[in-house]
Motif scaffolding. Structure first.
Motif: not given
Lengths: 291, 325
Positions: A99-102, B254-258, B283-298
Motif C-alpha cells: 500500500t505504501f508503493g501504491l 522510502i528510498a532505502p526501503l524500496t 536519473e534517466l526519468l528525471h531528465n525526461s519527466v519533470k515532476n513525479g519521477y518517483l512514480v518508479v519507486y511506487g
C-alpha cells in the motif's frame, strides 16, 4: 473567553473531516486487516475529481459528492481486486509496503499529470459565514461539518443496523469464524475497502472546498487518520469519533495559544502519535491483539 | 520470511563459501574503475550520478541491517538528516571533515539508541508509524529553531567535501560504501546474524532461546543509524546546502526501503544493486519527466512485493532466502 470558544468551535468543525478520513481507514484496518498507507491518496483523488467537476463542467463540488464517492468506490474496489487481495495472507510487512508503493505511485502520477500546484475550487458560498452572537463560523466549514456528521451517521447506521454491516463487523472480529457461518468474506472485503476509499474521497471533496486540491494534500490527512485510529484503538469505530474531536481541538488550541503555533502544531500532532503509540505499547494487551 | 524461517541456522552457516562474495567484489572493482574511465564531456555529471548512487547504496544497506532485526523503520530520513546537520554544525564549529563526519555518525547512533529504547515494544505498522512520527518531530523542531542555530526553514550552507574535487568525493563515498558492506558482511557472518534472524522471526521465541532481544535490537539501531548518518554527511558535502524539508523528507525513508526490497532483503549485494538500478533509472526519468519521477519507486515497490518478493538477487539465488550475502 470569545477567543477560547471560537477556537473550540473551529477545532470541532475541523474534526468532522478528520473523522471521515479516519473512519475510512479504521474500516480498512478493522475489517480487511490492511493498513492502507495509500488512504490519503484516495482523498487526493476525491479532491481532484471535485475540482475537475467544478472547473470543467461547473458542477458544485457538494452536488458532485455522491458521484465522486461512487467513482472512488470503484477505484478502491479495483485496487482491492488487482493488488490487496493477493497479499491478504502475506506477512504484514508485505501488505504495508504494497500500500505504501501504491501511495507513492498514485501521488506521483498526480504530480506528473497535474503538476505540483495547488488548485482551489471557488463556490458562491465560499466567503459566507454564520454568526452566533460574537462568534462567527465560515459557511463552507459549517456545511462540511454538517455533511460529515450526516455521512458518518449513515455509515454507523449501516454498520450497526443492516445485514451487511453485521457481516462487516463479524469479519472484523473473526475472519475464519465469519467464513464458517457462510459469510462471503471476499465480497465483504471488497465492499469494505471500496467504502473505505469512498469515505476518504468524500473528505477529499470537502477538503477541495475548504483548502485546495494538490497531489500531496492526502498525506497530512492520512497521517492524522493514523494518529486517530491509533489513539482510538484498532477496530474501535466509535473511539474514532472521540479521537477525531480530541485531535481537532488540541490542534486548534495550539494554533491559537502557542506563539508561532502554525509551525509547531505539526510537531505537537506527531508527538501525540509518537507518545500514544509508545504509551500504549507499555500497556500491553492492545498490541498483542492487534498483531 | 517464511521459507528461511524453518531452515536451521547451522545449515545456512555451512552453506557459506567465499565464492559467494564474487558478485560483490565485481561490483566494487567496477565501481573503483569508473572514475578513471575516459568519461568525456559529461564527466562531472556522470561522477555526480555515481556519487549519489553510492550514497543511496549506503543508505539502503544501512536500512537493511536494521530490517534484519525485524525493525522496519521509517526513520532513516531522520538519521540521514542528523548526519547532514551534524556534519554541517561540526564543520561550522571548525572541525575538519575527517572528524565531523564520524562524530555526526556517533551522534546519530546515540539518538537512535534513545529512539530504539522507546520504541522497543512496538512492531509492524505501529513501529513504522512511530518512527515516521519521530522523523517529522525532528524535522519540525529543526525547522522552527531560531535561524542562528541551524538555519531554520531556509537551510544552511555546508563547506564542500574535499573542496569540491569530484573524483575524490566519489572515492570517499565508495570507501564508505565499502565500509558499510564490510559491516553488513560482519553482521551476516557473526552471531549477530542468528540473533537478528531469531528476533525477526519471533521475538518471544528468541527471548526464550536466550537471545537478549533488547541488546541486539539496540545494536542493530546503532549500527544502522550511524551508517545512515554517513550517507547524510556525504550528501551535505556534495550539495553544499541543506534544508530540513529535503534532508528529512519522507522520500529519504522510502528510498532505502524500496531499494532494499527491490534488490533483495537481508543481503549485502541486494541493496547495493537495487540502488544502482533505481538511481540510474531515476536519473534517466528525471531528465525526461519533470515532476513525479518517483512514480518508479511506487511501481517498483508494488511489483516487487507482488511478483518479486525476494528482489533481483533472488532471481539467480533460487531456493534460499533470508540469509544470503
Amino acid at each position: 473567553m470569545e477567543l477560547f470558544l471560537q477556537t473550540l468551535i473551529n477545532g470541532l468543525l475541523q474534526s468532522g473531516i478528520y473523522a471521515l478520513v479516519a473512519s475510512g481507514l479504521a474500516l480498512a484496518v478493522g475489517v480487511v486487516g490492511i493498513v492502507n498507507f495509500a488512504h490519503g491518496e484516495y482523498l487526493m483523488i476525491g479532491a481532484f475529481l471535485a475540482w475537475a467537476g467544478s472547473a470543467y463542467f461547473g458542477i458544485d463540488p457538494l452536488l458532485a459528492l455522491p458521484l465522486v464517492a461512487l467513482a472512488v468506490f470503484g477505484v478502491g474496489a479495483l485496487t482491492y481486486r488487482v493488488s490487496i487481495r493477493h497479499v491478504l495472507l502475506a506477512p504484514e510487512l508485505n501488505q504495508m509496503l504494497l500500500t505504501f508503493g501504491l501511495g507513492i505511485l498514485l501521488q506521483n502520477l498526480a504530480l506528473m499529470i497535474m503538476g505540483g500546484n495547488t488548485r482551489t475550487v471557488s463556490t458562491p458560498y465560499q466567503a459566507s459565514s454564520l454568526s452566533l452572537g460574537e462568534l462567527s463560523v465560515g459557511g463552507p466549514k459549517a456545511i462540511a461539518f454538517g455533511l460529515a456528521v450526516l455521512i458518518l451517521g449513515a455509515l454507523y447506521g449501516v454498520l450497526y443496523r443492516t445485514t451487511l454491516g453485521r457481516q462487516m463487523r463479524a469479519v472484523a472480529q473473526n475472519r475464519r469464524g465469519a467464513q464458517l457461518i457462510g459469510i462471503d468474506v471476499d465480497r465483504v472485503y471488497l465492499l469494505a475497502f471500496g467504502v473505505s476509499c469512498a469515505l476518504a474521497a468524500v473528505a477529499g471533496v470537502l477538503v477541495s472546498v475548504l483548502l485546495f486540491a494538490s497531489p500531496t494534500v492526502g498525506l497530512v490527512f492520512a497521517l492524522k487518520a493514523f494518529a486517530i485510529i491509533v489513539m482510538a484503538g484498532l477496530g474501535n469505530l466509535t473511539g474514532v469519533l472521540w479521537a477525531s474531536v480530541i485531535l481537532g481541538l488540541s490542534e486548534a488550541l495550539v494554533q491559537t495559544y502557542v506563539p508561532g503555533g502554525g509551525g509547531w502544531s505539526d510537531a505537537v500532532f506527531f508527538l501525540m502519535i509518537f507518545g500514544t503509540l509508545v504509551w500504549r505499547s507499555y500497556q500491553g494487551a492492545f498490541f498483542r491483539r492487534a498483531t | 520470511m517464511s521459507a528461511a524461517a524453518s531452515m536451521p541456522a547451522s545449515r545456512r552457516a555451512a552453506e557459506f563459501r567465499w565464492t559467494k562474495l564474487l558478485p560483490l567484489a565485481l561490483f566494487f572493482a567496477l565501481a573503483l574503475a569508473f572514475p578513471f574511465l575516459p568519461l568525456g564531456d559529461r564527466r562531472e555529471f556522470l561522477l555526480q550520478i555515481g556519487f549519489f548512487t553510492l550514497v543511496a547504496g549506503i543508505l539502503a544497506l544501512s536500512w537493511d541491517i536494521l530490517a534484519r532485526s525485524g525493525q522496519v523503520s521509517l526513520a532513516h530520513a531522520a538519521f540521514y538528516g542528523l548526519g547532514a546537520y551534524g556534519s554541517a554544525l561540526l564543520l561550522r564549529a571548525g572541525l575538519p571533515w575527517g572528524l565531523a563526519l564520524p562524530l555526526a555518525a556517533l551522534l546519530a547512533g546515540g539518538v537512535s539508541l534513545i529512539l530504539g529504547a522507546v520504541t522497543m515494544r512496538l512492531s509492524g505498522m505501529y513501529f513504522a508509524i512511530a518512527t515516521l512520527a519521530f522523523t517529522e518531530v525532528l524535522r519540525t523542531v529543526i525547522q522552527n529553531l531560531p535561524e542562528s542555530v541551524a538555519g531554520g526553514a531556509n537551510g544552511m550552507l555546508v563547506p564542500a567535501l574535499l573542496g569540491g574535487n569530484s573524483r575524490g568525493q566519489y572515492l570517499v563515498a565508495l570507501s564508505l560504501l565499502g565500509l558499510t558492506a564490510l559491516v553488513s558482511l560482519a553482521v551476516r557472518l557473526t552471531r549477530l546474524h542468528h540473533a537478528f534472524a531469531a528476533i525477526r522471526q519471533g521475538e518471544e521465541t528468541a527471548r526464550v532461546l536466550g537471545v537478549s532481544v533488547v541488546r541486539y535490537k539496540l545494536a542493530a539501531f546503532f549500527i544502522s543509524s550511524a551508517l545512515a548518518a554517513l550517507a547524510g554527511g556525504l550528501y551535505a558535502g556534495k550539495t553544499f546546502f541543506i534544508n530540513p524539508l529535503e534532508t528529512f523528507s519522507l522520500a529519504n525513508s522510502i528510498a532505502p526501503l524500496t531499494t532494499s526490497i527491490f534488490g533483495g532483503l537481508y543481503t549485502t549485494l541486494g541493496p547495493i544493486l537495487g540502488a544502482t538500478v533505481l538511481r540510474v533509472a531515476e536519473e534517466l526519468l528525471h531528465n525526461s519527466v519533470k515532476n513525479g519521477y518517483l512514480v518508479v519507486y511506487g511501481l517498483v515497490l508494488m511489483l516487487s512485493i507482488l511478483w518479486l518478493p525476494r528482489g533481483i538477487v533472488g532471481l539467480w539465488r533460487r531456493g534460499r532466502h533470508g540469509g544470503d550475502l
